[in-house]
Design a protein around this motif. Structure first.
Motif, PDB file in Angstrom:
ATOM      1  N   SER A  92     -53.347  32.371 -70.713  1.00  0.00           N
ATOM      2  CA  SER A  92     -53.752  33.671 -71.243  1.00  0.00           C
ATOM      3  C   SER A  92     -53.418  33.771 -72.725  1.00  0.00           C
ATOM      4  CB  SER A  92     -53.058  34.805 -70.484  1.00  0.00           C
ATOM      5  OG  SER A  92     -53.451  34.820 -69.131  1.00  0.00           O
ATOM      6  N   SER A  93     -54.149  34.621 -73.431  1.00  0.00           N
ATOM      7  CA  SER A  93     -53.878  34.824 -74.853  1.00  0.00           C
ATOM      8  C   SER A  93     -52.543  35.530 -75.030  1.00  0.00           C
ATOM      9  CB  SER A  93     -54.992  35.652 -75.488  1.00  0.00           C
ATOM     10  OG  SER A  93     -54.947  36.983 -75.017  1.00  0.00           O
ATOM     11  N   ILE A  94     -51.927  35.300 -76.184  1.00  0.00           N
ATOM     12  CA  ILE A  94     -50.638  35.923 -76.472  1.00  0.00           C
ATOM     13  C   ILE A  94     -50.772  37.447 -76.482  1.00  0.00           C
ATOM     14  CG2 ILE A  94     -48.833  36.173 -78.216  1.00  0.00           C
ATOM     15  CD1 ILE A  94     -49.363  33.310 -79.064  1.00  0.00           C
ATOM     16  N   ALA A  95     -51.926  37.929 -76.957  1.00  0.00           N
ATOM     17  CA  ALA A  95     -52.143  39.376 -77.038  1.00  0.00           C
ATOM     18  C   ALA A  95     -52.107  40.010 -75.649  1.00  0.00           C
ATOM     19  CB  ALA A  95     -53.465  39.665 -77.728  1.00  0.00           C
ATOM     20  N   VAL A  96     -52.834  39.389 -74.688  1.00  0.00           N
ATOM     21  CA  VAL A  96     -52.877  39.924 -73.322  1.00  0.00           C
ATOM     22  C   VAL A  96     -51.484  39.920 -72.707  1.00  0.00           C
ATOM     23  CG1 VAL A  96     -53.711  39.492 -70.983  1.00  0.00           C
ATOM     24  CG2 VAL A  96     -55.287  39.322 -72.915  1.00  0.00           C
ATOM     25  N   THR A  97     -50.771  38.803 -72.848  1.00  0.00           N
ATOM     26  CA  THR A  97     -49.430  38.691 -72.287  1.00  0.00           C
ATOM     27  C   THR A  97     -48.487  39.701 -72.923  1.00  0.00           C
ATOM     28  OG1 THR A  97     -49.773  36.325 -71.885  1.00  0.00           O
ATOM     29  CG2 THR A  97     -47.509  37.119 -71.855  1.00  0.00           C
ATOM     30  N   SER A  98     -48.608  39.898 -74.249  1.00  0.00           N
ATOM     31  CA  SER A  98     -47.734  40.837 -74.959  1.00  0.00           C
ATOM     32  C   SER A  98     -47.994  42.273 -74.534  1.00  0.00           C
ATOM     33  CB  SER A  98     -47.936  40.691 -76.472  1.00  0.00           C
ATOM     34  OG  SER A  98     -47.622  39.380 -76.903  1.00  0.00           O
ATOM     35  N   VAL A  99     -49.284  42.653 -74.423  1.00  0.00           N
ATOM     36  CA  VAL A  99     -49.631  44.005 -73.988  1.00  0.00           C
ATOM     37  C   VAL A  99     -49.107  44.256 -72.582  1.00  0.00           C
ATOM     38  CG1 VAL A  99     -51.544  45.523 -73.340  1.00  0.00           C
ATOM     39  CG2 VAL A  99     -51.646  44.258 -75.488  1.00  0.00           C
ATOM     40  N   THR A 100     -49.283  43.272 -71.702  1.00  0.00           N
ATOM     41  CA  THR A 100     -48.804  43.414 -70.327  1.00  0.00           C
ATOM     42  C   THR A 100     -47.298  43.555 -70.287  1.00  0.00           C
ATOM     43  OG1 THR A 100     -50.646  42.035 -69.579  1.00  0.00           O
ATOM     44  CG2 THR A 100     -48.837  42.381 -68.033  1.00  0.00           C
ATOM     45  N   ALA A 101     -46.603  42.705 -71.047  1.00  0.00           N
ATOM     46  CA  ALA A 101     -45.142  42.777 -71.097  1.00  0.00           C
ATOM     47  C   ALA A 101     -44.686  44.134 -71.631  1.00  0.00           C
ATOM     48  CB  ALA A 101     -44.590  41.647 -71.965  1.00  0.00           C
TER      49      ALA A 101
END
Length: 460
Positions: A420-429
């Protein structure tokens, strides 16, 4: 019991919750988004969906057993809380709510796009508003009306899938009117059954897990289901058989009929291709209508699930009691309206704030399904540890099947993080961190109020 003396009515039967689970899990992803998984795995996407179906089977069997053991449970939050504690139950509730609110908001826009196929001059936002209002009205009027509406919408959708499978098998095996039956040659003639290797199969599992998400909705219906300890296990068995069949067989038809590399290059849906080949007139209009109904069906189920999460949170005092109030039809109307408000906000974001931000939020749904299943699996293992006896209708391999499912889910989670993209993972986190902080604040306030009450009693 709610503040106004009413409580949710147990009016839903096995056929209702079975169709609800099907409505939530079989949506636009099957009709419109099937090309993504095929691009990743090629013909081996069939194996990916089979593996995902087996994992789902093990998870849902555990959920059904916990429902049998805890007959007072209203949602699967009540199943989890005694086993994993308050935080796990709180976290599960809110990520589940977040999943459906984002999902129905996105689907409202997609439904508007399909409606615009017939009325191109009407703006997207108007059509999205119409769809949202219709779904809201169906949910607000009564649980029985909602369940019946969802039952018939899902039944129509499933009937079309069955016809697709039958016509697809005919098209694969019989040559007619200039059409040459390809047989099974497309399964191996374009790079083999595993054209992208095992890595392609593993990557496709991320899409598969998300596609099956929504089936766990059975656990949200406990408070409104007659005899849940009998109905839920029956619905789980029936639903799983149908979901696996309605995914694996259609994918088998698609990758056998169309070379997997061409699935994305064909503008129309593979379903339209099959119906046109057989000679069904107005196939594009028919399938457009079916896909639209599939999306509305999924929205219908999602709004139900999200509103019941708010209702149980309000009943437990975690959010304002307003959301626990029921209408004369025993429906949590304020909880439903709150969820539809978020739906309209989501539509506005997707239309006016650009699609990228909304896509990042939608990308977190894959994580959400994984965490929901992992929490259910952990709860079942703890349930089995506490109670060694075995329910009669489960195989002797239980709970080892749950262990196998849990290990598989953690493996898929690692794959999600890596791909997954860092953006998606960061938003989810960030979303998960916010939920954790709100829990800590709520717990701190509850502890403070408890200490104040103790001190007041001592002073008295």
């Amino acid at each position: 019991m709610s503040k106004n003396g009413k409580q949710l009515e147990r009016t839903m039967q096995s056929r209702h919750i079975m169709m609800m689970a099907l409505g939530g899990a079989i949506g636009a992803g099957l009709f419109k988004g099937s090309s993504t998984a095929i691009d990743m795995a090629g013909p081996s996407v069939i194996i990916a969906y089979l593996i995902g179906g087996i994992i789902l089977l093990f998870i849902m069997q555990g959920l059904a057993e916990m429902a049998v053991r805890n007959r007072e449970a209203r949602t699967f939050r009540d199943l989890v809380q005694p086993l994993l504690g308050n935080y796990a139950a709180y976290f599960l509730d809110w990520i589940y709510w977040k999943m459906w609110v984002l999902n129905i908001a996105a689907e409202a826009v997609v439904a508007a796009v399909f409606l615009q196929y017939w009325v191109p001059n009407i703006p997207i936002w108007v059509l999205a508003l119409i769809v949202s209002v219709v779904v809201t009205v169906v949910n607000v009027l009564s649980v029985k009306l909602f369940a019946e509406t969802e039952y018939w919408l899902a039944l129509l959708k499933i009937s079309v899938i069955v016809l697709f499978i039958l016509f697809g098998i005919i098209t694969l095996s019989v040559s007619f009117q200039g059409h040459t039956a390809p047989g099974l040659s497309n399964l191996t003639n374009h790079g083999g059954f595993f054209p992208n290797g095992m890595s392609g199969l593993v990557t496709a599992m991320l899409v598969v897990i998300y596609s099956y998400g929504g089936t766990e909705m059975i656990g949200v219906t406990l408070a409104e289901t007659k005899d849940p300890e009998k109905v839920v296990p029956k619905a789980v068995r029936g639903t799983l058989t149908r979901i696996i069949s309605f995914y694996i067989l259609p994918f088998f038809v698609i990758v056998s009929l169309i070379p997997w590399k061409q699935v994305n290059s064909v503008q129309q849906s593979p379903f339209v291709t099959v119906f046109k080949t057989v000679g069904i007139p107005y196939a594009d209009h028919i399938m457009n209508a079916v896909i639209l109904l599939a999306i509305i069906s999924s929205m219908n189920s999602g709004l139900y699930a999200a509103s019941r999460v708010l209702y149980t949170q309000a009943m437990d005092g975690r959010i304002p009691k307003l959301f626990s109030k029921l209408s004369k039809k025993h429906v949590p109307v304020y909880a439903i309206l709150a969820c539809t408000t978020s739906l309209y906000i989501g539509v506005m974001i997707s239309l006016f704030a650009g699609s990228k931000t909304f896509e990042y939020l939608m990308g977190s749904l894959g994580y959400t399904v994984l965490f929901i299943w992992i929490i259910i699996a952990l709860s079942h293992l703890k349930c089995r540890k506490n109670q060694k006896q075995q329910a009669r209708y489960y195989v002797r391999l239980f709970p080892f099947t749950t262990w196998l499912a849990l290990i598989s889910l953690f493996a898929v989670l690692v794959g999600v993080v890596l791909t997954s993209s860092i953006a998606v993972t960061s938003v989810t986190a960030g979303i998960y961190l916010f939920i954790t902080i709100t829990y800590a604040v709520f717990r701190s306030r509850s502890t403070k109020r408890l200490n104040e009450n103790v001190m007041n009693m001592q002073n008295f």
